[in-house]
Structures are given as structure tokens and as C-alpha cells.
Motif scaffolding. Structure first.
Motif, short mmCIF file in Angstrom:
data_model
loop_
_atom_site.label_atom_id
_atom_site.label_comp_id
_atom_site.label_asym_id
_atom_site.label_seq_id
_atom_site.Cartn_x
_atom_site.Cartn_y
_atom_site.Cartn_z
N ALA A 1 63.00 35.64 83.86
CA ALA A 1 63.02 35.07 82.86
C ALA A 1 62.36 35.32 81.48
O ALA A 1 61.22 35.62 81.94
CB ALA A 1 62.65 33.45 83.05
N PRO A 2 62.80 35.33 80.46
CA PRO A 2 62.10 35.65 79.12
C PRO A 2 61.19 35.06 78.69
O PRO A 2 61.54 33.64 79.04
CB PRO A 2 63.23 35.97 78.13
CG PRO A 2 64.29 35.24 78.51
CD PRO A 2 64.13 35.10 80.15
N GLU B 1 61.25 25.11 84.94
CA GLU B 1 62.11 25.95 85.43
C GLU B 1 63.43 26.09 85.19
O GLU B 1 63.84 27.21 85.02
CB GLU B 1 61.83 25.68 87.13
CG GLU B 1 60.36 26.01 87.58
CD GLU B 1 60.47 27.41 87.94
OE1 GLU B 1 61.11 28.10 88.55
OE2 GLU B 1 59.49 28.12 87.29
N HIS C 1 64.61 37.64 70.41
CA HIS C 1 65.81 38.29 70.80
C HIS C 1 66.90 37.75 69.80
O HIS C 1 67.89 38.19 69.51
CB HIS C 1 66.24 38.20 72.26
CG HIS C 1 67.28 39.06 72.78
ND1 HIS C 1 68.58 38.14 73.28
CD2 HIS C 1 67.80 40.09 72.63
CE1 HIS C 1 69.29 39.09 73.57
NE2 HIS C 1 69.04 40.11 73.12
N ILE D 1 71.30 32.78 79.12
CA ILE D 1 71.98 32.87 77.78
C ILE D 1 71.21 34.18 77.10
O ILE D 1 72.07 34.93 76.64
CB ILE D 1 71.42 31.87 77.07
CG1 ILE D 1 71.86 30.64 77.42
CG2 ILE D 1 71.48 31.89 75.68
CD1 ILE D 1 72.35 29.37 76.61
N GLN D 2 70.14 34.51 77.48
CA GLN D 2 69.64 35.86 76.77
C GLN D 2 70.43 36.96 77.28
O GLN D 2 70.89 37.96 76.31
CB GLN D 2 68.17 35.94 76.93
CG GLN D 2 67.65 37.54 76.64
CD GLN D 2 66.57 37.56 76.30
OE1 GLN D 2 65.42 36.65 76.66
NE2 GLN D 2 65.89 38.73 75.78
N GLU E 1 64.62 25.20 82.54
CA GLU E 1 64.84 25.67 81.04
C GLU E 1 64.67 27.17 81.20
O GLU E 1 65.29 28.00 80.09
CB GLU E 1 63.74 25.16 80.35
CG GLU E 1 63.84 25.77 78.62
CD GLU E 1 62.27 25.45 77.91
OE1 GLU E 1 61.77 24.69 78.49
OE2 GLU E 1 62.11 26.30 77.00
N ARG E 2 63.74 27.92 81.84
CA ARG E 2 63.55 29.34 82.09
C ARG E 2 64.90 30.03 82.54
O ARG E 2 65.06 30.71 82.26
CB ARG E 2 62.46 29.54 82.76
CG ARG E 2 61.06 29.58 82.21
CD ARG E 2 60.02 29.31 83.28
NE ARG E 2 59.66 30.24 84.30
CZ ARG E 2 59.01 31.16 83.71
NH1 ARG E 2 58.31 31.29 82.49
NH2 ARG E 2 58.69 32.24 84.63
N ARG F 1 67.36 29.99 79.94
CA ARG F 1 67.21 30.88 78.85
C ARG F 1 67.54 32.20 79.30
O ARG F 1 68.00 33.33 78.56
CB ARG F 1 65.80 30.97 78.71
CG ARG F 1 65.25 31.08 77.14
CD ARG F 1 63.69 31.17 77.22
NE ARG F 1 63.08 30.05 77.40
CZ ARG F 1 61.81 29.91 77.87
NH1 ARG F 1 61.13 31.09 78.39
NH2 ARG F 1 60.96 28.97 78.26
N THR F 2 67.22 32.74 80.68
CA THR F 2 67.56 33.82 80.99
C THR F 2 69.16 34.02 81.01
O THR F 2 69.55 35.23 80.78
CB THR F 2 67.18 33.92 82.60
OG1 THR F 2 65.80 33.45 82.73
CG2 THR F 2 67.28 35.31 83.14
N ARG G 1 65.76 22.78 74.34
CA ARG G 1 64.67 23.57 74.20
C ARG G 1 65.01 25.19 74.08
O ARG G 1 63.95 26.15 73.74
CB ARG G 1 64.00 23.32 75.49
CG ARG G 1 62.72 22.13 75.29
CD ARG G 1 61.76 22.27 76.21
NE ARG G 1 61.22 20.90 76.73
CZ ARG G 1 60.76 20.93 77.44
NH1 ARG G 1 60.53 21.80 78.64
NH2 ARG G 1 60.34 19.48 78.07
N CYS G 2 66.13 25.38 74.38
CA CYS G 2 66.72 26.74 74.43
C CYS G 2 67.37 27.02 72.93
O CYS G 2 67.87 28.23 72.85
CB CYS G 2 67.59 27.16 75.51
SG CYS G 2 66.91 27.41 76.77
N ASP G 3 67.07 26.15 71.76
CA ASP G 3 67.49 26.30 70.56
C ASP G 3 68.97 26.36 70.38
O ASP G 3 69.64 26.90 69.68
CB ASP G 3 66.91 27.53 69.81
CG ASP G 3 65.66 27.81 69.99
OD1 ASP G 3 64.93 26.63 69.90
OD2 ASP G 3 64.94 28.99 69.91
N TYR H 1 62.35 35.24 73.87
CA TYR H 1 63.89 34.76 73.77
C TYR H 1 64.15 34.40 72.21
O TYR H 1 65.24 34.90 71.68
CB TYR H 1 64.12 33.51 74.54
CG TYR H 1 65.34 32.56 74.37
CD1 TYR H 1 66.42 32.98 74.98
CD2 TYR H 1 65.21 31.42 73.55
CE1 TYR H 1 67.59 32.33 74.92
CE2 TYR H 1 66.58 30.73 73.38
CZ TYR H 1 67.53 31.22 74.08
OH TYR H 1 68.69 30.44 73.96
#
Lengths: 444, 288
Positions: free
Chosen positions: B13-14, A85, B22, A94-95, A87-88, A91-92, A206-208, B19
Motif C-alpha cells: 500500500a502506498p 486497512e 501520484h 486505485i494507484q 482504505e490502504r 488506495r493500492t 479518504r482516497c480523494d 498516493y
């Protein structure tokens, strides 16, 4: 300790690499929200020396080109409890920040509020033999500090030299170039639980993203919300977050103590939710819309529709007076502030020459909190908002973003820490040299 | 009874794949590749595949030539006639015969440079200027060579201009009685000097037959009655003027003299005719 030294040095190198690529992300992982700012560095600082403005601690060197906030998930007390959770959520954030900045980021600097920070003051001293102090001597004196036993699984997050003294001259910020016989230093070390750091780092990796720095949120929010005088004369910054309240004490421009109370705005919301029998989201809405700390006669007459979606008409039509709501919130806020008071007392804040208290963080927006705080913490209380930096959107200038902005300042201009100085490598080479000489003596 | 579940909140969340994509999309190199390189490559590939078919290629070629032709044959580019200035009838006819096209013709098809070279190559033309005038005429301005002398050659009479260039032929000497006559090997190369000599011989012009180049180095002025004036290589004109001055003073050339030898300036010589010589000898004997 050497292991940690290498790791922090690696992060500093990554930060340099990120500055060369000119784009770096700043990630404030909190309990209730995750904020991400993307900074672009446009070469050296541009400031007008004629205006009497200093270098402004590097904040004129960057510009915020992307900002995003998202609801945090999988976090409790500023620590990761659900990796997927969290991580998601990261990710949100950052994107959407990348979308706004129209660029991709590969490096992130992050801060977090949990993981039970504990601060230590260390001392170390070395002989100078009448020589001038050089970079090597500073590395030596920092290495000479004797480590206390931090406890199992704890790691050093900050190790900042706060004071240098040569012989009997104390209070030196930069002793390089001065001569004396004995150089000693005071080192402030902040340790946190290593396991929590590792969890957070795993989420970010994990989000690179590559981690280019790590800071305590109570430290960075003080960096952005305390003015220079307060940092110099002595002040405490209370960062009231969602799941934990950070405390940091500044004196002579350096942080000399930090702590965190594992209570925050979400506990207030929880109290409202339980006390009024409403869902969590509804309780959060009531808190932010009608919350307060001091009840007046007017508040007895002001009725609040508390709603709810139980399907029972009678239950969903309930109304409470604002005074009742304040009656629920106030004891919890008092508890938090009492707890902060205990931490400040433990750190010896009452012996400071100036005892300015600065309240910041999302929780500090409750109306009347500064009045309550001044009764518990001391007379000099003010609300702090983060420094204004270039390109910051209006929506992210509130006190809830003081740690994100402070982290941006930290990214642009980090304070020298122990790992910024080269540790004298005398131990290993000299021993091997001696062994080589001995081998020669034995064999020839 | 039934626990009412709150409706699941939409999670913004993507997905991890979304992700990653993108981030990839925000990479400048990838973006340039996808937005520029790939379309250009695809376009190139498609057009190459289309052109690879001979039929298509022929169609493209035909269309191209048709477009070019329709543009070139617009009335504003057409040339309908030729206007030759400065040439006599014979030369104009010759130039007309040189034009390699029939009117009307588009001005894109006229190679003015080549045509000019061709016209200038005609012996009678000294200089030519060509241009296409507005209104669709090809204007040819010709400067003709002017013959100044007749050159007698082994196979006939030729006209020569001041530069020694042949400009034409004459069947008879009497066709151009106004021009003086030159002859001999190398006569054409020193036409300039010949002209100067003719100018100097103006007082006795009715008697002059012509100039003969001797040994490709000096001139002989031939008069009627078989008289010759042998002129030196250098300073031929002053030598001739000297002879003419003598003639002016003593009517020398009216005498029975065959040759006036001026080749050596220090020792001019005359040769009498055989009759005059004998007569002179008898007179001399009678005196004795």
C-alpha cells in the motif's frame, strides 16, 4: 425516503459529470480481493447495425484502460471492519490501476457484497383519467408505492421498477405513450445496512474519490454473467465470493430478488487451516491448487505436501491425501449451497418457468462444484464467466471478476431506477398555492 | 517458549502522501507545468542572469561577430575585381571611382542595389546592371547615353542625347563637328522634334548651322549667310519639307533671301536682303 432520493440523484449527476470527463473508476470491494478497473468513454457507442447486433447495453461505449487487483484487508463478510486497512487496500488498487491507465480518476462507482441485503416487492398505482402515460405519471406511480418498514438504519440501495401495468394489461416494460385509466407498477427495492455503506463511503472518500454510483455486487455480477435469455426467462446467479455468497434472481430482464449468504470461500480456507493445522496462506494455496468436491479412488493415492513453518520437522513434513482435503472442503461447500437453496426457496425460485442456476465468483472455480450444485440447487447449473469487454486484460477475465465487469456495464448503462424519474412536486407547491389563495380570500 | 512471529509481509500500500503525489503527477496541467513550463522558465532565468553581466554580453557579441566574419570571408564569397562593360575609358574611370570599397571584399559587404543607383545617377549612364559573377568578379554592364546634338548654353557647349539629357561638355564646336547644334531656351525639352527636323534637312545639311528654339515653342532653322527658316509650332517637319521642295525646284535658298517665314501655313513669306530689295526696286522703276 426523500433524503435517499436526493442522495441517489446526486450520485447520478456525478456519474454524468464523470462520463463527460470520459474517465471513471470501477471499484469492486470484496472480502478477499479489491479489483479496480478504469474505464475510458470515447463518445457515443459504435456498433454495426448491419450485423444485427444491438446496442449491447452500452458496453461498446467504453474501453478498460487500467486494471488492478490487490488483496483485501480489513474486510469481513463484504463489510469494512478495519477502516484504515481497508482504505490502504483501496488506495493500492486505485494507484496501480491509475499507473496502468496513465491518467487520474476522480470518480468511482463501487459495489460491495455484504451489509445484509434484503429485497422487497412493492406495488403502487395511480389514476390516469384516460390520459396518455407521461414521464410525470411514472414518477407519480413510483412515488405512490407504499413503503414497508425496513427497520432501523437500513437504506435503499436499488429501487427498480420491474413491471408496469395499465388496467389489465401487464408486463409492460415502458408504458409511456399508452392510454388507460389506471397505471400500476411493481417496484423491487433492495435495502442494506446503512452503517456499512457509510463506512465504505468514508474509506473511498479518504482516497480523494467522489462516489458516482453504488450497487449490490450480487446484482452487477448477474448483469455480467447471465446471458440475455437467462435474464429474460428466469435465472439465479450465485456469486461465490470470499466472505459472502450473493444470490440474485432475474426474470423478464429485471432483478426481482437478491440476497446474500454470509459464508464464502474464506470459510473453506479457514476449515482447511484448522483441519490440517496449517497457516492461512498455506491453506489458501492448498485449496486453490488441490481443492475439489468429489473424491475418487485416485484421490486416495494422491498425497499432498501440506508444509507449514512451525520449525518442527515432523510437523512440516506431513502429507495428506487429496481425499482428506476434499473431505474437509465438501461439507462446507454443501453448507453454503444448502444455505443458498434456502434463500432461493424463500424467494420462490421454484415457481419460476425456467430455473437456470449460474455459478460465478472466485469460489465457483473449485473443480466439480457444478456437479455438487446441481444435486442441491437443481438440474440446470452452469458456470458463468463475465462478459468480454473491450480492453480487459486476460488476467481479469475469470469468474472472480464478474462483479467488476458487471459494475463496468452498470457504469455505462445503468438501469432506470426510481430516482431517475422526476417525482411530482405536487405536494408542496399546491399546498402553498392553496394557502396563498386562502390568504387572499381572508384579506380582501 | 518464544512465540515465533511470522515475518511481516511487505505491504504494497502506498502512503497517503505518495498516493496524493501520484495523483497530482497524473494531472495533465501539473505535468505540463513541471515538464515544460518550469524548465523553460529556469533556463530563461539562468540565461538572463548570465547575460545581465556586461562582460559576458561583450564576449557573446565578439564571438558572434567572429563567427559571422569567418563565414563571410570564406574564399567562395570573396570578390576580387570589377569588370566594366559598355563604358568608354572616362566613364569606366568614373565608375571605378564610385566603388566605395577596395578589393578583395566579401560579397556580403557589397550593396548592389545602392551601387546601381549611384552608377545610374551618373549623367553619361542610361542603364546599369550589376551582378557578382562566379569566380569573384563584380560585373557592371553599362549602357551609355549617346550624344546626338550639341546644345549651346550661356556658359558653354553641352552634349545632349535623344532624351534631352546632358551627357557631357565639349570645349569647342569643332571638337564634335559630326553633331548638329541646337540652342535657345527649352531646346533640350524638344530634342526629339529637333532630331526629326535635322533628318528632314538632310539635303541642305552642309549649309545648316543649327536650330534655335524661339520663345520655348517653335524652331528656327539657321543656315549660313544669315538665312533663317522660321518654322511653325505645329507641323514643323512638313513646313520644312515644303521649303526644301521649293529649294529643289527653284534653288530658292541660293537666292539673296534673309528669312523664309513658314509660321503661317496659308501665307508663306520671304524677306529679301536690303541689297536685293533695292535692286528689285531699281529694276521695277526702270521698267516704268
Amino acid at each position: 425516503m426523500r433524503d435517499l432520493y436526493q442522495r441517489q440523484r446526486r450520485m447520478r449527476a456525478l456519474r454524468k459529470a464523470a462520463l463527460q470527463r470520459r474517465v471513471i473508476a470501477v471499484l469492486d470491494v470484496g472480502t478477499s480481493k479489491i479489483a479496480c478497473l478504469i474505464l475510458r468513454f470515447d463518445g457515443p457507442e459504435r456498433f454495426m447495425g448491419t450485423d444485427g447486433v444491438g446496442s449491447m447495453a452500452g458496453q461498446s461505449a467504453f474501453r478498460v484502460i487500467g486494471a488492478a487487483t490487490t488483496r483485501a484487508r480489513g474486510m469481513r463478510h463484504g463489510e469494512v471492519v478495519n477502516m484504515a486497512e481497508a482504505e490502504r487496500a483501496i488506495r493500492t488498487a486505485i494507484q496501480s490501476a491509475q499507473k496502468m491507465a496513465e491518467t487520474r480518476v476522480d470518480h468511482a462507482i463501487t459495489c460491495f457484497s455484504g451489509a445484509r441485503p434484503r429485497s422487497y416487492g412493492l406495488e403502487g398505482s395511480v389514476e390516469l383519467h384516460g390520459q396518455q402515460v407521461g414521464d410525470m405519471d411514472i414518477g407519480r406511480v413510483l412515488a405512490a408505492c407504499d413503503e414497508p418498514d425496513y427497520g432501523d438504519g437500513r437504506e435503499v440501495l436499488h429501487a427498480q421498477p420491474v413491471n408496469f401495468s395499465i388496467d389489465h394489461r401487464s408486463g409492460l416494460a415502458d408504458p409511456r405513450g399508452q392510454a388507460g385509466t389506471r397505471l400500476s407498477t411493481d417496484l423491487h427495492v433492495l435495502t442494506v445496512e446503512g452503517q456499512s455503506i457509510d463506512n465504505l463511503l468514508t474509506c473511498i472518500e479518504r482516497c480523494d474519490l467522489e462516489l458516482a454510483g453504488l450497487a449490490s455486487s450480487s446484482y452487477v455480477s448477474a448483469v455480467s454473467s447471465l446471458v440475455e435469455d437467462e435474464q429474460e426467462l428466469g435465472a439465479a446467479c450465485i456469486d461465490m465470493g470470499g466472505g459472502s455468497t450473493g444470490v440474485s434472481i432475474f426474470y423478464r430482464g429485471h432483478m426481482i430478488g437478491a440476497d446474500a449468504v454470509r459464508l464464502g470461500g474464506e470459510h473453506v480456507t479457514g476449515d482447511i487451516s484448522m483441519g490440517l493445522q496449517v497457516p492461512w496462506a498455506q491453506a489458501e494455496r492448498i485449496k486453490t491448487k488441490h481443492g475439489g468436491t468429489t473424491a475418487t479412488g485416485m484421490d486416495d493415492r494422491e498425497m499432498i505436501e501440506i508444509g507449514g513453518d512451525s520449525g518442527d520437522w515432523e510437523k512440516d513434513r506431513r502429507r495428506v491425501s487429496r481425499a482428506e482435503l476434499i473431505g474437509i472442503m465438501r461439507p462446507r461447500l454443501e453448507e453454503i449451497l444448502e444455505e443458498v437453496r434456502a434463500r432461493l426457496d424463500a424467494a420462490g425460485f421454484e415457481y419460476m418457468p425456467s430455473q437456470q442456476i449460474v455459478l460465478t465468483g472466485g469460489g465457483s472455480q473449485i473443480p466439480g462444484l457444478e456437479g455438487l450444485a446441481s444435486r442441491i440447487l437443481g438440474q440446470q447449473v452452469r458456470l458463468g464467466r463475465p462478459l468480454r469487454v473491450a480492453g480487459l486484460p486476460q488476467a481479469t477475465t475469470g469468474p472472480a471478476f464478474s462483479s467488476a465487469v458487471g459494475l463496468a456495464l452498470f457504469a455505462a448503462h445503468p438501469q432506470d431506477e426510481w430516482w431517475d424519474f422526476d417525482v411530482p412536486a405536487e405536494s408542496v407547491p399546491s399546498r402553498s398555492l392553496r394557502r396563498a389563495v386562502k390568504w387572499f380570500k381572508d384579506n380582501w | 517458549m518464544f512465540a515465533m512471529k511470522p515475518p511481516a509481509r511487505r505491504d504494497p500500500a502506498p502512503s497517503r502522501l505518495g498516493y496524493r503525489f501520484h495523483r497530482l503527477w497524473l494531472t495533465p496541467l501539473f505535468r505540463i507545468f513541471l515538464r515544460v513550463i518550469l524548465p523553460v522558465f529556469a533556463l530563461f532565468l539562468i540565461s538572463a542572469a548570465y547575460v545581465a553581466d556586461d562582460e559576458n554580453w561583450a564576449a557573446i557579441e565578439a564571438r558572434y561577430t567572429a563567427v559571422v566574419q569567418s563565414f563571410q570571408e570564406r574564399p567562395e564569397f570573396m570578390v576580387t575585381g570589377v569588370d566594366i562593360r559598355g563604358a568608354d575609358i572616362a566613364l569606366a574611370a568614373a565608375i571605378n571611382g564610385l566603388l566605395p570599397f577596395e578589393f578583395p571584399v566579401t560579397s556580403f559587404a557589397i550593396d548592389l542595389g545602392g551601387l546601381k543607383e549611384e552608377i545610374t545617377a551618373l549623367t553619361a549612364v542610361k542603364e546599369a546592371r550589376l551582378r557578382v559573377q562566379t569566380g569573384g568578379t563584380l560585373r557592371v554592364d553599362v549602357t551609355q547615353r549617346r550624344p546626338v546634338a550639341i546644345w549651346r548654353h550661356v556658359d558653354g557647349l553641352r552634349l545632349v542625347d535623344a532624351d534631352g539629357v546632358l551627357t557631357g561638355m565639349v570645349p569647342n564646336r569643332t571638337d564634335r563637328p559630326d553633331l548638329p547644334l541646337i540652342a535657345g531656351d527649352g531646346a533640350r525639352e524638344s530634342t526629339v522634334e529637333a532630331m526629326a527636323l535635322f533628318a528632314a534637312a538632310e539635303p541642305i545639311m552642309p549649309r545648316v548651322r543649327g536650330l534655335v528654339r524661339m520663345g520655348e515653342r517653335r524652331w528656327d532653322l539657321v543656315l549660313d549667310r544669315g538665312q533663317r527658316i522660321l518654322l511653325p509650332e505645329e507641323g514643323a517637319v512638313p513646313a520644312l519639307e515644303r521649303v526644301l521642295a521649293l529649294h529643289e525646284a527653284q534653288r530658292m535658298l541660293d537666292l539673296d533671301i534673309v528669312v523664309v517665314d513658314m509660321r503661317s501655313a496659308a501665307r508663306p513669306t520671304v524677306r529679301l536682303s536690303t541689297f536685293a530689295e533695292e535692286h528689285l526696286r531699281t529694276v521695277a522703276e526702270r521698267r516704268q
